[in-house]
Design a protein around this motif. Structure first.
Motif, PDB file in Angstrom:
ATOM      1  N   ASN A  85       0.807  -1.221   0.000  1.00  0.00           N
ATOM      2  CA  ASN A  85       0.000   0.000   0.000  1.00  0.00           C
ATOM      3  C   ASN A  85       0.841   1.272   0.000  1.00  0.00           C
ATOM      4  OD1 ASN A  85      -2.408  -1.398  -0.026  1.00  0.00           O
ATOM      5  ND2 ASN A  85      -2.541  -1.474   2.201  1.00  0.00           N
ATOM      6  N   ILE A  86       2.109   1.162   0.267  1.00  0.00           N
ATOM      7  CA  ILE A  86       2.967   2.349   0.272  1.00  0.00           C
ATOM      8  C   ILE A  86       3.033   2.959  -1.120  1.00  0.00           C
ATOM      9  CG2 ILE A  86       5.331   3.158   0.650  1.00  0.00           C
ATOM     10  CD1 ILE A  86       5.518   1.208   2.971  1.00  0.00           C
ATOM     11  N   ASN A  87       3.005   2.098  -2.161  1.00  0.00           N
ATOM     12  CA  ASN A  87       2.968   2.616  -3.526  1.00  0.00           C
ATOM     13  C   ASN A  87       1.715   3.470  -3.746  1.00  0.00           C
ATOM     14  OD1 ASN A  87       5.370   1.697  -4.765  1.00  0.00           O
ATOM     15  ND2 ASN A  87       4.527  -0.368  -4.870  1.00  0.00           N
ATOM     16  N   LEU A  88       0.603   3.049  -3.187  1.00  0.00           N
ATOM     17  CA  LEU A  88      -0.632   3.844  -3.304  1.00  0.00           C
ATOM     18  C   LEU A  88      -0.478   5.183  -2.597  1.00  0.00           C
ATOM     19  CD1 LEU A  88      -3.411   1.168  -2.706  1.00  0.00           C
ATOM     20  CD2 LEU A  88      -2.788   2.281  -4.844  1.00  0.00           C
ATOM     21  N   PHE A  89       0.113   5.156  -1.411  1.00  0.00           N
ATOM     22  CA  PHE A  89       0.299   6.404  -0.668  1.00  0.00           C
ATOM     23  C   PHE A  89       1.216   7.367  -1.406  1.00  0.00           C
ATOM     24  CE2 PHE A  89      -0.550   3.663   3.254  1.00  0.00           C
ATOM     25  CZ  PHE A  89      -1.893   4.004   3.276  1.00  0.00           C
ATOM     26  N   ILE A  90       2.243   6.834  -2.051  1.00  0.00           N
ATOM     27  CA  ILE A  90       3.150   7.681  -2.830  1.00  0.00           C
ATOM     28  C   ILE A  90       2.401   8.327  -3.984  1.00  0.00           C
ATOM     29  CG2 ILE A  90       5.160   7.636  -4.366  1.00  0.00           C
ATOM     30  CD1 ILE A  90       6.326   5.460  -2.482  1.00  0.00           C
ATOM     31  N   GLY A  91       1.610   7.537  -4.709  1.00  0.00           N
ATOM     32  CA  GLY A  91       0.836   8.078  -5.830  1.00  0.00           C
ATOM     33  C   GLY A  91      -0.181   9.112  -5.388  1.00  0.00           C
ATOM     34  N   ILE A  92      -0.887   8.818  -4.315  1.00  0.00           N
ATOM     35  CA  ILE A  92      -1.878   9.767  -3.804  1.00  0.00           C
ATOM     36  C   ILE A  92      -1.186  11.033  -3.310  1.00  0.00           C
ATOM     37  CG2 ILE A  92      -3.581  10.148  -1.969  1.00  0.00           C
ATOM     38  CD1 ILE A  92      -4.344   7.161  -2.326  1.00  0.00           C
ATOM     39  N   GLY A  93      -0.010  10.875  -2.705  1.00  0.00           N
ATOM     40  CA  GLY A  93       0.745  12.046  -2.253  1.00  0.00           C
ATOM     41  C   GLY A  93       1.167  12.939  -3.409  1.00  0.00           C
ATOM     42  N   LEU A  94       1.622  12.341  -4.504  1.00  0.00           N
ATOM     43  CA  LEU A  94       1.991  13.129  -5.682  1.00  0.00           C
ATOM     44  C   LEU A  94       0.786  13.877  -6.240  1.00  0.00           C
ATOM     45  CD1 LEU A  94       4.368  10.610  -7.492  1.00  0.00           C
ATOM     46  CD2 LEU A  94       5.009  12.754  -6.388  1.00  0.00           C
ATOM     47  N   MET A  95      -0.345  13.188  -6.318  1.00  0.00           N
ATOM     48  CA  MET A  95      -1.555  13.856  -6.815  1.00  0.00           C
ATOM     49  C   MET A  95      -1.977  14.980  -5.877  1.00  0.00           C
ATOM     50  SD  MET A  95      -3.931  10.906  -8.557  1.00  0.00           S
ATOM     51  CE  MET A  95      -4.105   9.927  -7.091  1.00  0.00           C
ATOM     52  N   LEU A  96      -1.850  14.762  -4.585  1.00  0.00           N
ATOM     53  CA  LEU A  96      -2.223  15.786  -3.608  1.00  0.00           C
ATOM     54  C   LEU A  96      -1.333  17.012  -3.729  1.00  0.00           C
ATOM     55  CD1 LEU A  96      -4.023  16.499  -1.194  1.00  0.00           C
ATOM     56  CD2 LEU A  96      -2.295  15.493   0.274  1.00  0.00           C
ATOM     57  N   ILE A  97      -0.044  16.799  -3.922  1.00  0.00           N
ATOM     58  CA  ILE A  97       0.866  17.941  -4.100  1.00  0.00           C
ATOM     59  C   ILE A  97       0.482  18.719  -5.353  1.00  0.00           C
ATOM     60  CG2 ILE A  97       3.247  18.596  -4.596  1.00  0.00           C
ATOM     61  CD1 ILE A  97       4.081  16.206  -2.809  1.00  0.00           C
ATOM     62  N   GLY A  98       0.188  18.001  -6.446  1.00  0.00           N
ATOM     63  CA  GLY A  98      -0.247  18.669  -7.673  1.00  0.00           C
ATOM     64  C   GLY A  98      -1.528  19.457  -7.460  1.00  0.00           C
ATOM     65  N   PHE A  99      -2.462  18.878  -6.712  1.00  0.00           N
ATOM     66  CA  PHE A  99      -3.716  19.581  -6.439  1.00  0.00           C
ATOM     67  C   PHE A  99      -3.478  20.802  -5.568  1.00  0.00           C
ATOM     68  CE2 PHE A  99      -7.315  20.219  -3.520  1.00  0.00           C
ATOM     69  CZ  PHE A  99      -8.259  20.622  -4.451  1.00  0.00           C
ATOM     70  N   LEU A 100      -2.642  20.686  -4.568  1.00  0.00           N
ATOM     71  CA  LEU A 100      -2.379  21.831  -3.692  1.00  0.00           C
ATOM     72  C   LEU A 100      -1.669  22.961  -4.434  1.00  0.00           C
ATOM     73  CD1 LEU A 100      -1.348  20.026  -0.384  1.00  0.00           C
ATOM     74  CD2 LEU A 100      -3.479  21.228  -0.878  1.00  0.00           C
ATOM     75  N   MET A 101      -0.897  22.594  -5.458  1.00  0.00           N
ATOM     76  CA  MET A 101      -0.231  23.619  -6.251  1.00  0.00           C
ATOM     77  C   MET A 101      -1.226  24.475  -7.030  1.00  0.00           C
ATOM     78  SD  MET A 101       3.189  21.769  -7.722  1.00  0.00           S
ATOM     79  CE  MET A 101       3.725  23.236  -8.602  1.00  0.00           C
ATOM     80  N   THR A 102      -2.427  23.941  -7.306  1.00  0.00           N
ATOM     81  CA  THR A 102      -3.419  24.723  -8.043  1.00  0.00           C
ATOM     82  C   THR A 102      -3.825  25.974  -7.264  1.00  0.00           C
ATOM     83  OG1 THR A 102      -5.292  23.482  -7.135  1.00  0.00           O
ATOM     84  CG2 THR A 102      -4.363  22.710  -9.213  1.00  0.00           C
ATOM     85  N   MET A 103      -3.709  25.934  -5.949  1.00  0.00           N
ATOM     86  CA  MET A 103      -4.107  27.090  -5.159  1.00  0.00           C
ATOM     87  C   MET A 103      -3.105  28.236  -5.258  1.00  0.00           C
ATOM     88  SD  MET A 103      -5.860  25.490  -1.791  1.00  0.00           S
ATOM     89  CE  MET A 103      -4.939  24.007  -1.555  1.00  0.00           C
ATOM     90  N   GLY A 104      -1.878  27.934  -5.648  1.00  0.00           N
ATOM     91  CA  GLY A 104      -0.875  28.985  -5.789  1.00  0.00           C
ATOM     92  C   GLY A 104      -0.694  29.473  -7.211  1.00  0.00           C
ATOM     93  N   TRP A 105      -1.450  28.888  -8.136  1.00  0.00           N
ATOM     94  CA  TRP A 105      -1.294  29.231  -9.550  1.00  0.00           C
ATOM     95  C   TRP A 105      -2.062  30.505  -9.870  1.00  0.00           C
ATOM     96  CZ3 TRP A 105      -4.463  27.188 -14.053  1.00  0.00           C
ATOM     97  CH2 TRP A 105      -3.857  27.487 -15.262  1.00  0.00           C
ATOM     98  N   LYS A 106      -1.386  31.453 -10.538  1.00  0.00           N
ATOM     99  CA  LYS A 106      -2.044  32.721 -10.896  1.00  0.00           C
ATOM    100  C   LYS A 106      -1.849  32.978 -12.354  1.00  0.00           C
ATOM    101  CE  LYS A 106      -1.194  34.447  -6.389  1.00  0.00           C
ATOM    102  NZ  LYS A 106      -0.282  35.085  -5.562  1.00  0.00           N
TER     103      LYS A 106
END
Length: 91
Positions: free
Chosen positions: A70-91
């Motif tokens: 399941n660690i592979n799943l957590f890594i993938g979800i973490g990458l997607m989460l970082i990408g999603f959080l970056m949308t809040m800083g995009w201008k």
């Protein structure tokens, strides 16, 4: 006669727009760097690929040898989460 709050707010916005029109360089400084959007989308896509690969291979890949599949799943979800959080800083 005192101005209403709404008229004051509209007048403030008009002054702000006029100020922006006089100094467009400030708006350019507030924009995100050119690498921001590709990195944001890339992280989301790589995260999705990691999650799909982990599901298809039952957690054995894309990073083999991890103690828990399941660690592979957590890594993938973490990458997607970082990408999603970056949308809040995009201008």
């Amino acid at each position: 006669m005192p101005e209403s709050k709404k008229r004051r707010k509209v007048a403030d916005k008009e002054r702000e727009y006029a100020k922006r029109a006089q100094n467009p360089e400030e708006d350019l400084k507030k924009q995100s760097p050119s690498w921001w959007a590709p990195l944001m989308v890339g992280l989301a896509i790589v995260g999705l690929i990691v999650v799909v690969t982990a599901y298809v291979t039952n957690g054995a890949f894309p990073i083999p040898g991890l103690p828990n599949g399941n660690i592979n799943l957590f890594i993938g979800i973490g990458l997607m989460l970082i990408g999603f959080l970056m949308t809040m800083g995009w201008k």
